[in-house]
Write an enzyme that holds these catalytic residues in place. Structure first.
Site, PDB file in Angstrom:
ATOM      1  N   ALA A  79     -23.957  84.108 -30.977  1.00 31.89           N
ATOM      2  CA  ALA A  79     -22.557  83.885 -30.605  1.00 31.89           C
ATOM      3  C   ALA A  79     -22.207  82.400 -30.541  1.00 31.89           C
ATOM      4  CB  ALA A  79     -22.272  84.552 -29.262  1.00 31.89           C
ATOM      5  N   ALA A 103     -22.312  89.685 -29.008  1.00 34.86           N
ATOM      6  CA  ALA A 103     -22.663  90.373 -27.761  1.00 34.86           C
ATOM      7  C   ALA A 103     -23.585  89.460 -26.965  1.00 34.86           C
ATOM      8  CB  ALA A 103     -23.350  91.700 -28.057  1.00 34.86           C
ATOM      9  N   THR A 109     -30.964  86.850 -20.946  1.00 35.55           N
ATOM     10  CA  THR A 109     -31.006  85.407 -21.156  1.00 35.55           C
ATOM     11  C   THR A 109     -30.670  84.639 -19.896  1.00 35.55           C
ATOM     12  OG1 THR A 109     -30.048  83.553 -22.357  1.00 35.55           O
ATOM     13  CG2 THR A 109     -28.629  85.426 -22.007  1.00 35.55           C
ATOM     14  N   HIS A 111     -29.592  81.486 -20.345  1.00 36.74           N
ATOM     15  CA  HIS A 111     -28.465  80.620 -20.699  1.00 36.74           C
ATOM     16  C   HIS A 111     -27.229  81.419 -21.144  1.00 36.74           C
ATOM     17  CE1 HIS A 111     -30.698  80.742 -24.573  1.00 36.74           C
ATOM     18  NE2 HIS A 111     -29.567  80.448 -25.184  1.00 36.74           N
ATOM     19  N   PHE A 136     -11.178  86.791 -30.279  1.00 39.87           N
ATOM     20  CA  PHE A 136     -12.388  86.770 -29.445  1.00 39.87           C
ATOM     21  C   PHE A 136     -12.935  88.180 -29.275  1.00 39.87           C
ATOM     22  CE2 PHE A 136     -14.354  86.572 -25.118  1.00 39.87           C
ATOM     23  CZ  PHE A 136     -15.384  85.691 -25.436  1.00 39.87           C
TER      24      PHE A 136
END
Ligand code: INI
Length: 179
Positions: A79, A103, A109, A111, A136
């Site tokens: 992303a 996604a 994650t 971050h 978006f």
């Protein structure tokens, strides 16, 4: 004569004839995709989700009249890379809308916030800098289950929503420029 009852300027301004009220001119986008060229940028990260978003976006575009050959699909690693490719495509002038699909799942994650935040602000910048509606379509969820629900599960498919948003916004820009 001086005692004549006045209705006040606001009412007088809006009255064109007795009983007839003028309304503001409305500039609207419709859902006719005929003739539109749309670029889709999709992240490979969490591909099990993003492929479902992509399929739904393409199907919805075509159902509204966009021709298959007028849809381009570009895969990016994650992303975070969506904005730079979206900007490249928007600047070609060949597309009336760019759709970004991804996604970002918090559970997987540390971050998460960086990736999600940068994708959102980057995509927003592309739209404002190029004037091409840049949609978006990045899911930001706590876990995989929520993402699956938003990608054709119990909560619909965000891919279809992005296609609808792309067409309406592109058509609204067209209407605003010709009004
Ligand atoms: N990219 C995603 O699209 N979704 C994620 O959930 C994700 N996680 O979990 O880190 C992710 N990371 C990769 C990132 O988008 C970039 O591709 C990478 O940092 C290289 O710039």
């Amino acid at each position: 004569e001086e005692l004549r009852v006045r209705t006040g300027p606001s009412i007088e301004l809006h009255q064109t004839a007795p009983g007839e009220i003028s309304v503001p001119k409305e500039i609207k986008g419709d859902m006719n995709g005929q003739g539109l060229h749309v670029a889709i940028v999709v992240a490979r990260f969490n591909e099990i989700i993003t492929r479902k978003l992509l399929d739904s976006a393409v199907e919805t575009l075509v159902r509204h009249g966009v021709r298959d050959e007028d849809i381009s699909v570009s895969w990016v690693p994650g992303a975070f890379e969506l904005p730079v490719i979206a900007k490249t495509l928007a600047k070609t002038g060949r597309y009336q809308a760019v759709i970004c699909l991804g996604a970002v799942i918090r559970g997987e994650t540390s971050h998460y916030d960086m990736v999600a935040g940068q994708a959102a602000s980057g995509i927003s910048s592309v739209a404002l800098e190029t004037g091409v509606p840049t949609i978006f379509g990045v899911l930001t969820t706590e876990n995989m289950e929520q993402a699956l629900n938003l990608a054709g599960g119990t909560a619909g498919n965000m891919g279809a929503n992005t296609a609808v948003a792309a067409i309406e916004t592109a058509r609204l820009i067209e209407a605003a420029n010709t009004a």
